[in-house]
Design a protein around this motif. Sequence first.
Motif, PDB file in Angstrom:
ATOM      1  N   LYS B  13      46.507  41.965  52.000  1.00  6.89           N
ATOM      2  CA  LYS B  13      45.361  42.785  52.366  1.00  6.89           C
ATOM      3  C   LYS B  13      44.856  43.545  51.146  1.00  6.89           C
ATOM      4  CE  LYS B  13      44.648  46.482  55.739  1.00  6.89           C
ATOM      5  NZ  LYS B  13      45.389  47.169  56.806  1.00  6.89           N
ATOM      6  N   LEU B  14      45.809  44.079  50.410  1.00  7.98           N
ATOM      7  CA  LEU B  14      45.471  44.862  49.231  1.00  7.98           C
ATOM      8  C   LEU B  14      44.799  43.983  48.175  1.00  7.98           C
ATOM      9  CD1 LEU B  14      45.916  47.835  48.413  1.00  7.98           C
ATOM     10  CD2 LEU B  14      47.770  47.023  46.951  1.00  7.98           C
ATOM     11  N   THR B  15      45.359  42.792  47.976  1.00  5.51           N
ATOM     12  CA  THR B  15      44.776  41.876  46.997  1.00  5.51           C
ATOM     13  C   THR B  15      43.318  41.594  47.351  1.00  5.51           C
ATOM     14  OG1 THR B  15      46.929  40.826  47.121  1.00  5.51           O
ATOM     15  CG2 THR B  15      45.289  39.785  45.696  1.00  5.51           C
ATOM     16  N   THR B  16      43.114  41.302  48.639  1.00  4.45           N
ATOM     17  CA  THR B  16      41.747  41.022  49.082  1.00  4.45           C
ATOM     18  C   THR B  16      40.832  42.197  48.744  1.00  4.45           C
ATOM     19  OG1 THR B  16      42.855  40.050  50.974  1.00  4.45           O
ATOM     20  CG2 THR B  16      40.449  40.094  51.017  1.00  4.45           C
ATOM     21  N   LEU B  17      41.320  43.382  49.062  1.00  2.20           N
ATOM     22  CA  LEU B  17      40.522  44.581  48.807  1.00  2.20           C
ATOM     23  C   LEU B  17      40.196  44.723  47.329  1.00  2.20           C
ATOM     24  CD1 LEU B  17      41.859  47.540  50.981  1.00  2.20           C
ATOM     25  CD2 LEU B  17      39.545  46.611  50.852  1.00  2.20           C
ATOM     26  N   VAL B  18      41.249  44.631  46.502  1.00  3.28           N
ATOM     27  CA  VAL B  18      41.078  44.820  45.059  1.00  3.28           C
ATOM     28  C   VAL B  18      40.136  43.766  44.490  1.00  3.28           C
ATOM     29  CG1 VAL B  18      42.270  44.683  42.836  1.00  3.28           C
ATOM     30  CG2 VAL B  18      43.255  45.994  44.719  1.00  3.28           C
ATOM     31  N   PHE B  20      37.766  41.829  46.216  1.00  5.45           N
ATOM     32  CA  PHE B  20      36.412  41.672  46.749  1.00  5.45           C
ATOM     33  C   PHE B  20      35.615  42.958  46.893  1.00  5.45           C
ATOM     34  CE2 PHE B  20      38.436  37.750  48.198  1.00  5.45           C
ATOM     35  CZ  PHE B  20      37.512  36.834  47.709  1.00  5.45           C
ATOM     36  N   LEU B  21      36.303  44.068  46.980  1.00  5.74           N
ATOM     37  CA  LEU B  21      35.557  45.306  47.202  1.00  5.74           C
ATOM     38  C   LEU B  21      34.807  45.807  45.960  1.00  5.74           C
ATOM     39  CD1 LEU B  21      34.831  47.122  49.494  1.00  5.74           C
ATOM     40  CD2 LEU B  21      36.733  48.614  48.886  1.00  5.74           C
ATOM     41  N   PRO B  22      35.444  45.850  44.772  1.00  5.01           N
ATOM     42  CA  PRO B  22      34.760  46.466  43.626  1.00  5.01           C
ATOM     43  C   PRO B  22      33.387  45.897  43.305  1.00  5.01           C
ATOM     44  CG  PRO B  22      37.054  46.130  43.134  1.00  5.01           C
ATOM     45  CD  PRO B  22      36.803  45.443  44.433  1.00  5.01           C
ATOM     46  N   PRO B  23      33.224  44.542  43.260  1.00  2.00           N
ATOM     47  CA  PRO B  23      31.877  44.064  42.908  1.00  2.00           C
ATOM     48  C   PRO B  23      30.818  44.559  43.890  1.00  2.00           C
ATOM     49  CG  PRO B  23      33.456  42.253  42.927  1.00  2.00           C
ATOM     50  CD  PRO B  23      34.153  43.436  43.508  1.00  2.00           C
ATOM     51  N   ALA B  24      31.134  44.441  45.182  1.00  2.00           N
ATOM     52  CA  ALA B  24      30.162  44.855  46.198  1.00  2.00           C
ATOM     53  C   ALA B  24      29.894  46.350  46.090  1.00  2.00           C
ATOM     54  CB  ALA B  24      30.690  44.517  47.590  1.00  2.00           C
ATOM     55  N   LEU B  25      30.976  47.100  45.933  1.00  2.00           N
ATOM     56  CA  LEU B  25      30.840  48.550  45.862  1.00  2.00           C
ATOM     57  C   LEU B  25      30.033  48.949  44.635  1.00  2.00           C
ATOM     58  CD1 LEU B  25      31.914  50.810  47.650  1.00  2.00           C
ATOM     59  CD2 LEU B  25      33.692  51.205  45.948  1.00  2.00           C
ATOM     60  N   MET B  26      30.266  48.250  43.531  1.00  2.00           N
ATOM     61  CA  MET B  26      29.574  48.596  42.308  1.00  2.00           C
ATOM     62  C   MET B  26      28.083  48.303  42.428  1.00  2.00           C
ATOM     63  SD  MET B  26      30.688  47.576  38.512  1.00  2.00           S
ATOM     64  CE  MET B  26      29.317  47.476  37.406  1.00  2.00           C
ATOM     65  N   LEU B  27      27.768  47.115  42.949  1.00  2.00           N
ATOM     66  CA  LEU B  27      26.359  46.768  43.123  1.00  2.00           C
ATOM     67  C   LEU B  27      25.685  47.772  44.042  1.00  2.00           C
ATOM     68  CD1 LEU B  27      26.436  42.885  43.440  1.00  2.00           C
ATOM     69  CD2 LEU B  27      25.512  44.273  41.594  1.00  2.00           C
ATOM     70  N   PHE B  28      26.392  48.113  45.122  1.00  2.00           N
ATOM     71  CA  PHE B  28      25.832  49.056  46.082  1.00  2.00           C
ATOM     72  C   PHE B  28      25.587  50.418  45.417  1.00  2.00           C
ATOM     73  CE2 PHE B  28      26.192  52.103  49.611  1.00  2.00           C
ATOM     74  CZ  PHE B  28      25.222  51.584  50.451  1.00  2.00           C
ATOM     75  N   THR B  29      26.550  50.863  44.643  1.00  2.00           N
ATOM     76  CA  THR B  29      26.404  52.142  43.957  1.00  2.00           C
ATOM     77  C   THR B  29      25.249  52.087  42.966  1.00  2.00           C
ATOM     78  OG1 THR B  29      28.794  52.241  44.042  1.00  2.00           O
ATOM     79  CG2 THR B  29      27.692  53.916  42.742  1.00  2.00           C
ATOM     80  N   LEU B  30      25.224  50.997  42.197  1.00  2.00           N
ATOM     81  CA  LEU B  30      24.252  50.884  41.117  1.00  2.00           C
ATOM     82  C   LEU B  30      22.822  50.807  41.643  1.00  2.00           C
ATOM     83  CD1 LEU B  30      24.951  50.721  38.135  1.00  2.00           C
ATOM     84  CD2 LEU B  30      24.484  48.266  38.218  1.00  2.00           C
TER      85      LEU B  30
END
Lengths: 419, 295
Positions: B13-18, B20-30
């Motif tokens: 679960k953690l691997t998936t999070l680490v 797949f989450l950052p790219p989406a989160l970064m784009l969303f933030t940016l």
Amino acid sequence: MGLFMRGFLAAAALALSTGLAAAQVTVKWLHIEANPAQVKIWEEVARDFESKNPGVKVDMQYLENEAYKAKAPTLLQSRDRPHIIYSWAGGVLKAQVEAGVLEDITAQVQNFKASLSPSAVESFTVGGKIYGLPHTVSQVGFMANKELLAKAGLDAAKILTWDDLLDATKKLKAAGITPIAVGGADKWPVHFYWTHLAGRMGGKAAFDAALRGQDGGFEADTFQKAGELFKQLIDLQPFQNGFLGFKSQQAIGHFGDGKAAMILAISSFYHTQKVFAADKVGISDDKLAWINFPVVPGGKGEPSDTLGGVNGWLITKGAPKEAVNFVMHFISPDVQKRLAAGNFLIPTVTGAESGLGSAFMRNIAQNIAKSKYHQNFWDQDLGPSVGRVVNDATAELAGGTMTPKQVAKAIQDAFKQGN
Amino acid sequence: MTALSLRSDGSGKLTTLVLFLPPALMLFTLFVVLPIGEAAWYSGFNWNGFGVPVNWIGLDNYRFVFGHKAFATAFKNNLLIIAVSLLVQLPLALALAIILADRFRGAVALRMVFFLPYILAEIATGLIFSFVYDGDYGLLAAIYRVFGAEAPHLLASSTTAFPAILLVVVWKYFGFHMMLFIAALQGMDRNMVEAARIDGATRWQVLRFIVIPTLYPTIRLSVFFAIVGSLQLFDLVMPLTRGGPADSSHTMVSFLYNFGVTRMRVGFGSAVGVILFVVCVTFAFGYKRWIMRDE
């Protein structure tokens, strides 16, 4: 991610460097000229400049007038901004200078500027520094169709006062002719009425006083009166049906088609009324008359005062020096004489006006030469924010949704609020 | 949720999070969070958009916006678009969908025809209709002339300009909602309708008690699209009227553009943007929470 980014950057850098290696300096020139005949000459001028300056390419870009004004602030701050842009000088120019998006070209044009009309150069000088060069001046007045006037028993030469104009409007309406065409959707064609009336009422003194905020600024009597006089005309319903939906180019075409007897015009409409006419021929010279904006009873403005534009080219920050060279080439006596001979513009090069091909344009040049107070278009002079309020409010006056008093107040409020 | 909880070991679960989450989160933030934050920041300044904002004026821009009579008109116009979308456009789309969902000769062709306006670019649509509405040379003028009447200049009067835009809105988007409904109807279980018919239900009863209830999820979605689309309406207004005459046909977005962007009042425009954002977010979350909670 990092790898992607690096790869992307490398690709971008490669693309950039190959672009540089192949060239050449490209001068990007943004204009708003809609007349194909004039653009054709400009293109020839650009090609001529390229042949004399190997390694320099002039890239012409076009934007429609209103689109250009709307886009300019964003465009100027982008890295990809054009090097040479069109300008009406005035408050918009000042805002651009303050923003630091223009290049100081004082040193480069030091010798060149002597060939130009000093007052026109002054318009492009802010705080002692020159940011652009003027290539033409223009006058606002009524362009009239002699044939239609004659049908109503009128003579263009006898329309001298505001009352004459009101009278002519009544007679034209009685004869079943649309008296005046106006592009109400663009609003600025309407603001000419109010601002020129204000100029006729109070002259330079009133405008300067308003800028200093004296007597209630733009709420002073002069400006209320200007609105009331304009209202007299509006109440006669002088404009074509649906005028608030007409863009300027459509209204000019309407006049060029012979569907309205007059249009409050910029002198450059001399050409555009042909371009935008359905038959591309428009009103021929022998049928075309120019009426200086009527004087008003008790007005303090000199009858010789003119309202009009000073147009030129600004050099944007970081533009190559070739851009300035091109503008100097564009405003050289040869090119100016050529454009004058085609009656495309009233030149700014001293002496070039003698080359004007038509009597119509020579008359305009003389009017401007005689004028001791040439007021720049208010919507440009007052800057983008206040200027647009002048346009809005005067268009509302014409549409019947504002009173002369409200117009004056709206403008003064905007002026106090500043940008 | 299910996909993750099926995993027995937490590390997966953690691997998936680490991963797949950052790219989406970064784009969303940016591209979402930062611009919104910037707009909120700018809205406190009197700023012409050049250089850096320095002239802090607090909430004045919001006062200017709410005190602007054109903003009130724009807001009212947005509500009008929503009303027309819900009361005219959706029923029209639904009726057409029910007719065209059946297979008969020409049904597919008709669907295409009704869907075509949606494919057209907004600006092109606006330009086409500005010619249609032209009181001198337009299609409308030609129709009037057949009856020997003088055509009105719809876009030149502050009473008719906005209704004329509304008509274009309905014309342009009903096909889209119709397609949504048709898709839902085709996924519907035909057996139910047949069973009801055998039990002696009338056409109306079938429609009222079977077809429309099965469409509820789609209708809710359609309403959501209609409202969000209405709030964002801009590119039809510009070629038709630019918000005129006398600021009678602005929407909130065209108001923002006209009074914020073109007048170089970035702070003012940002304030409008923030208001628009708050309206949209409140609506979207509220709608999700209360109306679409089952989906």
